[in-house]
Design an enzyme around this catalytic site. Sequence first.
Site, PDB file in Angstrom:
ATOM      1  N   SER A  23       2.968  14.113  -4.877  1.00 27.59           N
ATOM      2  CA  SER A  23       3.040  14.830  -4.011  1.00 27.59           C
ATOM      3  C   SER A  23       2.975  15.867  -3.385  1.00 27.59           C
ATOM      4  O   SER A  23       4.049  16.579  -3.147  1.00 27.59           O
ATOM      5  CB  SER A  23       4.533  13.322  -3.256  1.00 27.59           C
ATOM      6  N   THR A  81     -13.245   8.639   2.882  1.00 23.42           N
ATOM      7  CA  THR A  81     -13.858  10.049   2.783  1.00 23.42           C
ATOM      8  C   THR A  81     -12.680  11.879   2.398  1.00 23.42           C
ATOM      9  O   THR A  81     -11.566  11.390   3.495  1.00 23.42           O
ATOM     10  CB  THR A  81     -14.002  11.224   4.281  1.00 23.42           C
ATOM     11  N   CYS A  84      13.380   9.425   3.685  1.00 26.49           N
ATOM     12  CA  CYS A  84      12.403   7.780   3.775  1.00 26.49           C
ATOM     13  C   CYS A  84      13.382   6.244   4.785  1.00 26.49           C
ATOM     14  O   CYS A  84      12.616   5.540   4.836  1.00 26.49           O
ATOM     15  CB  CYS A  84      11.761   7.049   2.036  1.00 26.49           C
TER      16      CYS A  84
HETATM   17  N1  PMP Z   1       8.920   8.529  -4.322  1.00 27.66           N
HETATM   18  C1  PMP Z   1       9.724   9.304  -4.064  1.00 27.66           C
HETATM   19  C2  PMP Z   1      10.083   9.961  -5.739  1.00 27.66           C
HETATM   20  C3  PMP Z   1       9.705  10.198  -3.692  1.00 27.66           C
HETATM   21  O1  PMP Z   1      10.859  10.825  -3.362  1.00 27.66           O
HETATM   22  C4  PMP Z   1       8.856  10.502  -2.651  1.00 27.66           C
HETATM   23  C5  PMP Z   1       8.898  11.281  -1.081  1.00 27.66           C
HETATM   24  N2  PMP Z   1      10.079  10.404  -0.553  1.00 27.66           N
HETATM   25  C6  PMP Z   1       7.814   9.155  -2.044  1.00 27.66           C
HETATM   26  C7  PMP Z   1       7.846   8.886  -3.523  1.00 27.66           C
HETATM   27  C8  PMP Z   1       6.775   8.970  -0.866  1.00 27.66           C
HETATM   28  O2  PMP Z   1       6.367  10.077  -1.377  1.00 27.66           O
HETATM   29  P1  PMP Z   1       4.751  10.884  -0.015  1.00 27.66           P
HETATM   30  O3  PMP Z   1       6.332  11.315   0.976  1.00 27.66           O
HETATM   31  O4  PMP Z   1       4.262  11.690  -0.442  1.00 27.66           O
HETATM   32  O5  PMP Z   1       4.652   9.394   0.234  1.00 27.66           O
END
Ligand code: PMP
Length: 383
Positions: free
Chosen positions: A207, A245, A333
């Site tokens: 990411s 795109t 998250c």
């Molecule tokens: N996987 C892990 C281990 C992460 O730390 C995160 C970000 N919190 C993600 C997936 C999701 O990444 P993105 O913000 O790019 O969707």
Amino acid sequence: MDRIYLDYAASAPLSPEAVKVIETFLKGSPVGNPSSLHIEGRKMQALLDRAHTTVAAILGVHPTEVVFTSGATESNNNLIRGVIRAWRLHHEGTPHLVMSAIEHPSWRQVAKHEGADVTLIPVSTDGVVAASDVIKAIRANTVLVGCMYVNNEIGTVQPVAEIGKGVEAYREKHNSRWPIFHTDAVQAFPYCNTHSGHLHADSFTLSGHKYGALGGIGVLVLRKNMPFQSTMRGGGQEWGFRGGTENVLGAITLAAAMEHGDTHRGHLTQHAEGLQNLIESLIAQKLPKVQVLGQKVLRAPHISYLWLPGVVDEHIVHKLDLVGVSVSSGSACSSGATLPSSTLVAMGYDEREAFGGLRLSFGRGTTRAEVTQAIGRLVEVLG
Ligand code: PMP
């Protein structure tokens, strides 16, 4: 009061290399769709091609094995769906997935959604899964094995190469293409070895905004010949695996940020290790009741996870914010949702205890003076 940003694992500041490519891009009055045949379109395509080549070289794969996405959430979602879809083309019944109990929600939740049987492999009290437990859980209908490389909450490094080799051995023994091994390597770059030759993974995700690129750009590596059926229709972009795109600007910032990370791995790791040691020795001196999790096992150097017995982390996060320190409660998250940390629950903490964590994460732009001040402010807040 100067603000101190200690939330790199949620999103790192835009790197100077990314800023530079953005400036150059804008000076060129960019216009054009990479799929268009005219010169403007071809210029965009050339930028995108270069980004594929750079990222592929860093990861030790072919440029056609690098699929740019909007981020790791999309990469993880697509991978699970695309692999299950490929399996269902030739199999009846319910697909089975094996994964560690500490996966990111973008992996854990999708698996359930797709109607798969899921076996969650417990982790030790230090937050590490045993590769042998993962391999033992593989069954005849196992489609996918997933294990993140570095846990996004406490930073523990998982034995992904060992799992990858175990999956390869299983496939060889059973003369089968299944299961596929996927690793979410988002928190591993640039501190851990993310070269495909080391990982033994069929697919992995990264990411951009964790390494100093713009938000909204990620990578899904799909190794050649692995079973995968694209879930997106209506555009042949990204080798047919991700229609739509392309985000050219995002891709060139990703390539620039990763190139810097790859070239300066040693220095970046040393710098982060120095900060981690400083934070953890200050905690031991000034807040002896606070525990640092994962200290006994291999950990990535950019995360210190503090566990504060009897404290609900959300309150501390807000209080620290008010005194100019940005940190996370567990994973960004899940913040806002006020859920206990799923990693801590998997490590054996009860639901109440699993609220008591604070994640400090840092990187290239963090100074020793900043972390010293941040711990001083934490001491005051905990007063
Ligand atoms: N996987 C892990 C281990 C992460 O730390 C995160 C970000 N919190 C993600 C997936 C999701 O990444 P993105 O913000 O790019 O969707």
